[in-house]
Design a protein around this motif. Structure first.
Motif, mmCIF file in Angstrom:
data_model
loop_
_atom_site.group_PDB
_atom_site.id
_atom_site.type_symbol
_atom_site.label_atom_id
_atom_site.label_comp_id
_atom_site.label_asym_id
_atom_site.label_seq_id
_atom_site.Cartn_x
_atom_site.Cartn_y
_atom_site.Cartn_z
ATOM 1 N N ALA A 258 0.832 -1.209 0.000
ATOM 2 C CA ALA A 258 0.000 0.000 0.000
ATOM 3 C C ALA A 258 0.866 1.259 0.000
ATOM 4 C CB ALA A 258 -0.920 -0.002 1.209
ATOM 5 N N ARG A 259 1.932 1.260 0.774
ATOM 6 C CA ARG A 259 2.845 2.411 0.765
ATOM 7 C C ARG A 259 3.586 2.509 -0.570
ATOM 8 N NH1 ARG A 259 3.293 4.897 5.687
ATOM 9 N NH2 ARG A 259 2.868 3.578 7.468
ATOM 10 N N TYR A 260 3.943 1.382 -1.140
ATOM 11 C CA TYR A 260 4.651 1.394 -2.427
ATOM 12 C C TYR A 260 3.758 1.949 -3.527
ATOM 13 C CZ TYR A 260 7.511 -0.031 -6.328
ATOM 14 O OH TYR A 260 8.273 -0.019 -7.466
ATOM 15 N N ALA A 261 2.463 1.741 -3.430
ATOM 16 C CA ALA A 261 1.531 2.260 -4.438
ATOM 17 C C ALA A 261 1.475 3.787 -4.405
ATOM 18 C CB ALA A 261 0.142 1.676 -4.221
ATOM 19 N N GLN A 262 1.872 4.397 -3.321
ATOM 20 C CA GLN A 262 1.868 5.858 -3.202
ATOM 21 C C GLN A 262 3.117 6.485 -3.820
ATOM 22 O OE1 GLN A 262 -0.733 7.560 -1.967
ATOM 23 N NE2 GLN A 262 -1.751 5.584 -1.812
ATOM 24 N N ARG A 263 3.866 5.741 -4.596
ATOM 25 C CA ARG A 263 5.135 6.179 -5.152
ATOM 26 C C ARG A 263 4.995 7.031 -6.415
ATOM 27 N NH1 ARG A 263 9.239 4.038 -8.342
ATOM 28 N NH2 ARG A 263 11.253 4.594 -7.521
ATOM 29 N N HIS A 264 3.802 7.238 -6.912
ATOM 30 C CA HIS A 264 3.627 7.947 -8.186
ATOM 31 C C HIS A 264 4.188 9.372 -8.201
ATOM 32 C CE1 HIS A 264 -0.070 9.026 -6.023
ATOM 33 N NE2 HIS A 264 -0.058 10.120 -6.745
ATOM 34 N N PRO A 265 4.194 10.160 -7.127
ATOM 35 C CA PRO A 265 4.830 11.485 -7.215
ATOM 36 C C PRO A 265 6.320 11.396 -7.532
ATOM 37 C CG PRO A 265 3.435 11.393 -5.284
ATOM 38 C CD PRO A 265 3.506 10.005 -5.839
ATOM 39 N N VAL A 266 6.978 10.370 -7.011
ATOM 40 C CA VAL A 266 8.404 10.194 -7.276
ATOM 41 C C VAL A 266 8.619 9.866 -8.753
ATOM 42 C CG1 VAL A 266 10.432 8.827 -6.709
ATOM 43 C CG2 VAL A 266 8.811 9.426 -4.932
#
Length: 99
Positions: free
Chosen positions: A73-81
């Motif tokens: 779930a935290r890895y899915a929030q990586r789109h800004p990077v």
């Protein structure tokens, strides 16, 4: 990253792998959950982050014999990077007039 903005950056030669610079980057910072892609999946890096008290969010490579668990779930929030990296590549091309 702070809301999609870089906090710290290190330049390397084009033929060097990015993972070689991953260990010194968080010096002086206290990230709770550093997020990286599959290419940064290395036991020394994960161990160094664990000694600092952080929980690395790095998915294991497919060919690992013993895959590690990670927070998907935290890895899915990586789109800004990813957007930041894409913009940086685009503007480098414009600034150096590759096209």
């Amino acid at each position: 990253m702070a809301r999609g903005r870089p906090v710290r950056c290190r330049l390397t030669a084009g033929q060097r792998h990015d993972a070689s610079q991953a260990r010194p980057l968080p010096d002086g910072l206290a990230p709770a959950y550093p997020v990286a892609n599959h290419g940064s999946d290395a036991d020394p890096l994960v161990a160094a982050l664990a000694t600092r008290g952080t929980c690395a969010v790095i998915p294991p490579r497919r060919k690992r014999r013993h895959p590690r668990a990670y927070d998907a779930a935290r890895y899915a929030q990586r789109h800004p990077v990813e957007r930041l990296c894409g913009r940086r590549k685009l503007f480098r091309r414009v600034a150096t007039r590759y096209d």
